[in-house]
Design an enzyme around this catalytic site. Structure first.
Site, short mmCIF file in Angstrom:
data_model
loop_
_atom_site.label_atom_id
_atom_site.label_comp_id
_atom_site.label_asym_id
_atom_site.label_seq_id
_atom_site.Cartn_x
_atom_site.Cartn_y
_atom_site.Cartn_z
N GLU A 167 0.81 -1.22 0.00
CA GLU A 167 0.00 0.00 0.00
C GLU A 167 0.84 1.27 0.00
O GLU A 167 0.77 2.07 0.95
CB GLU A 167 -0.96 -0.01 1.21
N TYR A 295 -10.91 -3.07 0.81
CA TYR A 295 -11.73 -2.90 2.02
C TYR A 295 -13.05 -2.18 1.77
O TYR A 295 -14.04 -2.46 2.42
CB TYR A 295 -10.94 -2.11 3.08
O1 IFM Z 1 -4.02 -2.96 9.27
C1 IFM Z 1 -3.99 -2.46 7.96
C2 IFM Z 1 -2.83 -3.04 7.20
O2 IFM Z 1 -1.62 -2.80 7.83
C3 IFM Z 1 -2.76 -2.44 5.82
N1 IFM Z 1 -4.04 -2.55 5.15
C4 IFM Z 1 -5.21 -2.13 5.85
C5 IFM Z 1 -5.27 -2.79 7.22
C6 IFM Z 1 -6.52 -2.33 7.98
O3 IFM Z 1 -6.49 -0.96 8.15
#
Ligand code: IFM
Length: 444
Positions: A167, A295
């Site tokens: 990310e 998400y």
């Molecule tokens: O916890 C995080 C993760 O480190 C990176 N992606 C999103 C998750 C939830 O916020």
């Protein structure tokens, strides 16, 4: 959910974590500090004033955590390496004790037949590199390639995949754009320059790892969403187009097409990044897989106050709209726009305020969330998108960045006072789901 969804034989079912969120042992065995150690110890940065000093104490309890995964019957584990554990300053000497920890973790995974999927960078830059300018300094991209080369040389034969970044959108926009994440800078121009250095570091690291001939598949993990206009107004539609361009295409186009997307580049104007000759060629090279973290969708309203998302499917403890069909839409959109390598869904899951009652956590909402997203994933696969695995975020409740320990994403509950792990209802559901998929794909 339709229990007979015939995911293809060989489809990988896994769980995911990251180093800073679970390991603890912040200064054990020669580990150097990272920007998240510094950030957590700065008053006011973390909602519950917590730190990653102990977290889930996975550094000392990794065997128990691998045993948990073995009991769930998952095929694979996605985790990250803490750069400052293996190279305390981010440059110069390697720390053998740090490499030894990851070697022992790999031994435990191998002993249980669990494939290892490593991410090199899940946000915890060695503080030594931050002191030299962090990701705003172009040189950090070259230091990252050195680190990638060394990891691939040592472990490339033991890993199924190596992702350069997790990310990078977050590193750039939350770390440098709005100061929610380490290192806590709020400056739009810096965020955009950082995003370019992250992409450059990805490209340099891919070449460095290829030089050593690592048999692991190499790629990157991007957090992505579709962007929907709140209404049919021109302003909302323009906002949605810009959001998709600045977030999704900004990372995808350089990797898959060799240039930044016109729409976002023009909109960034004077904040556009400094790109040196050869940078785009370094970034634009084939990757073996693409990791997609999904998400929620982006909901784009230009009104003041903005029109809220309808959240017909509910929302999570993070306040994120639950929108499974966005996963189908996103994958189809990517599939139409790019020539893609195989995809892994490297993260998907939800936070809920779980507390054990008589030793049992009944997180029915999480089961429903995952089941609906798997339906949505399957719908995209049926329409031709090549997805080869799904990693549920997260194996354990853990340190949720600036939310501290207040948000629980795990399918295994962690009591932070005692470090007791308790599989939630969702863990048992996932175990049964994976076993049933395996039985189905074994059926002639
Ligand atoms: O916890 C995080 C993760 O480190 C990176 N992606 C999103 C998750 C939830 O916020």
């Amino acid at each position: 959910m339709n229990d007979s969804l015939p995911f293809p034989p060989g489809f990988t079912w896994g769980t995911a974590t990251s180093a800073f969120q679970i390991e603890g042992a912040a200064s054990a065995d020669g580990k150097g500090p990272s920007i998240w150690d510094t950030f957590c110890h700065t008053p006011g940065r973390i909602i519950d004033a917590s730190t990653g000093d102990v977290a889930c104490d996975h550094y000392h309890r990794f065997q128990e955590d691998v045993d948990l995964m073995a009991a769930l019957g998952v095929d694979a584990y996605r985790f990250s390496m803490a750069w400052a554990r293996v190279q305390p300053d981010g440059k110069g000497a390697w720390n053998e004790a740090g490499f030894d920890f990851y070697s022992r973790l790999l031994d435990a995974l191998e002993a249980n037949g669990i494939a290892a999927h490593l991410t090199l960078y899940h946000w915890d830059l060695p503080q030594g590199l931050q002191d030299d300018g962090g990701w705003l300094a172009r040189d950090t991209a070259y230091r990252f390639a050195d680190y990638a080369r060394e990891v691939a040389r040592r472990f490339g034969r033991r890993l199924a995949t190596i992702a350069t970044h997790n990310e990078p959108w977050c590193t750039a926009n939350l770390g440098y754009g709005n100061a929610q994440f380490a290192p806590g800078v709020a400056d739009a121009k810096s965020a955009i320059q950082v995003s370019h250095h992250l992409l450059l570091s990805h490209g340099l690291a891919m070449s460095a790892m290829r030089e050593v001939g690592a048999p692991a598949k190499l790629g990157i993990v991007l957090n992505q969403w579709t962007a929907d206009p709140a209404t049919d107004s021109q302003a909302d539609r323009d906002l949605a187009a810009f959001e998709y361009s600045r977030s999704v295409e900004w990372f995808m186009d350089p990797i898959f097409k060799g240039h930044y997307p016109d729409l976002a580049l023009r909109a960034h104007g004077a904040n556009a990044p400094v790109v040196l000759a050869g940078d785009m060629q370094a970034i634009h090279q084939a990757i073996d897989f693409l990791g997609v973290n999904y998400y929620f969708r982006a909901w784009c309203s230009a009104s003041n106050p903005p029109i809220p998302a309808p959240a017909l499917g509910g929302s999570t403890d993070m306040g994120w709209e639950i929108y499974p069909q966005g996963l189908t839409e996103l994958l189809l959109k990517l599939h139409a726009a790019y020539t893609l390598p195989p995809i892994y869904i490297t993260e998907n899951g939800m936070a809920s305020a779980d507390q054990p009652v008589d030793g049992w956590v009944d997180d029915a909402a999480r089961i429903d969330f995952v089941a609906r997203h798997l339906d949505a994933l399957y719908a995209a696969m049926r329409q031709g998108v090549d997805v080869q695995g799904y990693f549920l975020w997260s194996l354990l409740d853990n340190f949720e960045w600036n939310s501290g320990y207040a948000k629980r994403f795990g399918i295994v509950h962690v009591d932070y006072a005692t470090q007791k792990r308790t599989p939630k209802a969702s863990a048992l559901w996932y175990r049964d789901f994976v076993a049933a998929r395996r039985a189905l794909s074994a059926t002639p």
